[in-house]
Design a protein around this motif. Sequence first.
Motif, short mmCIF file in Angstrom:
data_model
loop_
_atom_site.label_atom_id
_atom_site.label_comp_id
_atom_site.label_asym_id
_atom_site.label_seq_id
_atom_site.Cartn_x
_atom_site.Cartn_y
_atom_site.Cartn_z
N ARG A 30 0.85 -1.18 0.00
CA ARG A 30 0.00 0.00 0.00
C ARG A 30 0.89 1.24 0.00
NH1 ARG A 30 -0.81 2.82 4.89
NH2 ARG A 30 -0.07 1.71 6.76
N ALA A 31 0.54 2.21 -0.78
CA ALA A 31 1.30 3.46 -0.89
C ALA A 31 0.55 4.54 -0.12
CB ALA A 31 1.49 3.85 -2.35
N GLU A 32 1.01 4.82 1.07
CA GLU A 32 0.34 5.79 1.94
C GLU A 32 0.63 7.22 1.48
OE1 GLU A 32 0.32 7.17 6.66
OE2 GLU A 32 1.77 5.68 5.92
N ARG A 33 -0.41 8.00 1.36
CA ARG A 33 -0.32 9.41 1.02
C ARG A 33 -0.12 10.21 2.30
NH1 ARG A 33 -4.96 9.53 -0.90
NH2 ARG A 33 -4.39 8.93 -3.03
N LEU A 34 1.02 10.86 2.44
CA LEU A 34 1.30 11.61 3.66
C LEU A 34 0.58 12.96 3.65
CD1 LEU A 34 5.13 10.88 3.99
CD2 LEU A 34 3.22 9.72 5.13
N PRO A 35 0.23 13.49 4.83
CA PRO A 35 -0.50 14.75 4.87
C PRO A 35 0.34 15.94 4.43
CG PRO A 35 0.07 14.02 7.09
CD PRO A 35 0.44 12.90 6.17
N HIS A 36 -0.36 16.98 4.00
CA HIS A 36 0.24 18.27 3.63
C HIS A 36 1.26 18.16 2.50
CE1 HIS A 36 -1.77 19.46 7.26
NE2 HIS A 36 -0.99 18.72 8.01
N GLY A 37 1.04 17.19 1.60
CA GLY A 37 1.90 17.07 0.43
C GLY A 37 3.32 16.65 0.73
N ARG A 38 3.53 15.94 1.84
CA ARG A 38 4.90 15.56 2.23
C ARG A 38 5.40 14.34 1.46
NH1 ARG A 38 3.15 16.33 7.72
NH2 ARG A 38 3.48 14.10 8.11
N GLY A 39 4.57 13.75 0.61
CA GLY A 39 5.03 12.64 -0.21
C GLY A 39 4.32 11.34 0.14
N TYR A 40 5.05 10.23 0.02
CA TYR A 40 4.42 8.91 0.11
C TYR A 40 5.36 7.92 0.81
CZ TYR A 40 1.83 11.11 -3.69
OH TYR A 40 1.10 11.99 -4.45
N VAL A 41 4.75 6.94 1.46
CA VAL A 41 5.49 5.80 2.00
C VAL A 41 4.84 4.53 1.45
CG1 VAL A 41 6.19 4.52 4.05
CG2 VAL A 41 6.06 7.02 4.14
N VAL A 42 5.64 3.69 0.81
CA VAL A 42 5.13 2.44 0.25
C VAL A 42 5.42 1.33 1.26
CG1 VAL A 42 5.20 0.83 -1.67
CG2 VAL A 42 5.58 3.27 -2.08
N HIS A 43 4.36 0.81 1.87
CA HIS A 43 4.46 -0.21 2.90
C HIS A 43 4.38 -1.60 2.26
CE1 HIS A 43 3.66 2.70 6.24
NE2 HIS A 43 3.01 3.33 5.28
N LEU A 44 5.26 -2.49 2.67
CA LEU A 44 5.28 -3.86 2.16
C LEU A 44 5.13 -4.85 3.32
CD1 LEU A 44 8.31 -3.61 -0.31
CD2 LEU A 44 5.88 -3.39 -0.85
N ALA A 45 4.44 -5.95 3.05
CA ALA A 45 4.30 -7.02 4.03
C ALA A 45 4.22 -8.34 3.29
CB ALA A 45 3.05 -6.81 4.88
N PRO A 46 4.62 -9.43 3.93
CA PRO A 46 4.51 -10.74 3.26
C PRO A 46 3.06 -11.13 3.05
CG PRO A 46 5.94 -10.84 5.21
CD PRO A 46 5.23 -9.53 5.26
N PHE A 47 2.82 -11.86 2.00
CA PHE A 47 1.51 -12.47 1.77
C PHE A 47 1.54 -13.84 2.44
CE2 PHE A 47 -1.57 -15.09 -0.39
CZ PHE A 47 -2.63 -14.25 -0.66
N ASP A 48 0.85 -13.95 3.58
CA ASP A 48 0.97 -15.18 4.36
C ASP A 48 -0.32 -15.99 4.40
OD1 ASP A 48 -0.53 -13.48 5.89
OD2 ASP A 48 0.89 -13.35 7.56
N GLU A 49 -1.27 -15.70 3.50
CA GLU A 49 -2.48 -16.51 3.41
C GLU A 49 -2.18 -17.79 2.63
OE1 GLU A 49 -5.69 -16.61 4.15
OE2 GLU A 49 -6.06 -14.70 5.17
N PRO A 50 -2.50 -18.96 3.20
CA PRO A 50 -2.32 -20.19 2.41
C PRO A 50 -3.29 -20.24 1.25
CG PRO A 50 -3.46 -20.65 4.48
CD PRO A 50 -3.03 -19.21 4.54
N LEU A 51 -2.80 -20.62 0.10
CA LEU A 51 -3.62 -20.70 -1.10
C LEU A 51 -3.84 -22.16 -1.46
CD1 LEU A 51 -1.95 -17.89 -3.24
CD2 LEU A 51 -4.17 -17.80 -2.11
N PRO A 52 -5.09 -22.61 -1.49
CA PRO A 52 -5.36 -24.02 -1.83
C PRO A 52 -4.83 -24.36 -3.20
CG PRO A 52 -7.33 -22.94 -0.97
CD PRO A 52 -6.32 -21.87 -1.21
N ALA A 53 -4.27 -25.53 -3.31
CA ALA A 53 -3.76 -25.99 -4.61
C ALA A 53 -4.90 -26.50 -5.47
CB ALA A 53 -2.72 -27.08 -4.40
N GLY A 54 -4.60 -26.70 -6.73
CA GLY A 54 -5.58 -27.29 -7.64
C GLY A 54 -6.62 -26.29 -8.10
#
Length: 289
Positions: free
Chosen positions: A220-244
């Motif tokens: 997610r790319a957070e929009r900082l207040p007052h035009g101070r720019g952006y922070v792009v937050h990263l996290a692992p995708f840890d949801e198990p995905l069923p096979a098949g």
Amino acid sequence: MATLFRWLSRWPLWLLHALGGALGWLSYALSPSYRRRFKANAAQAGVSRPAFRAAVAEAGRLITELPALWMRPESQPLAGRARWQGAELIAAAHARGDGILFLTPHMGCFEVAAQLYAEDYASRHGPITVMYRPARKPWLQDLVATSRERTGLAAAPATLAGVRQLIRALRRGEAVGLLPDQVPPDEMGVWAPFFGRDAYTMTLAARLAREPGVTPLLTRAERLPHGRGYVVHLAPFDEPLPAGAAQAESAAAVNRAMERVIRTCPQQYLWGYDRYKSPRSTAAGHNKD
């Protein structure tokens, strides 16, 4: 419109965001259908009143910041205006030789994440390819296409040809960007819960995440207040995905992951997006409530 975008691109970001906040409230006030959808979607997710009010303004800022991003000369890098939080996850994926699948919902400034990756990593690890839905209006098609095609950044249309383009990029060990909460074309999705209500959900995100040698990252790319720019937050995708062939279960897992991302900053999610709409040919055959 291109002339207007070029003129607005010269404005400072804080002024574009101030204009966007007003635009967000104006759109909310003048469009009854947009207002009803915004209220219904936010209520479905249990959004608090302060976050709801902030989200109305943030939706406008999403629009007015586009000229600064789309028309930004490549000689003016994002360094100093955008930064990563969790860049070690990118480094680890590259060290393994993996392709990277950035999964982001319609929140914050998702455009900036791809541009920042292109600037910071494309010269060493290849371009990032992002999927987009071509605009319906011809004049907007040209503007969007030319604005998103930048050095280190390629665009893939939301078609079967675009899907193949994404798969090839991942298999080369490159990066791909995708919005899993975008309603897919008919026959390219399944019905799965999203904040407790069935939504037509793409199967592509789970399919790509299961590809061998792919690291999916919640973004997610957070929009900082007052035009101070952006922070792009990263996290692992840890949801198990069923096979098949368990497509509905996999789509539900992706939706749960998107819900977690959205709950971290609900005031920047695009609640006015028509997330629960039906593809035309299935509209009469499925009760979404």
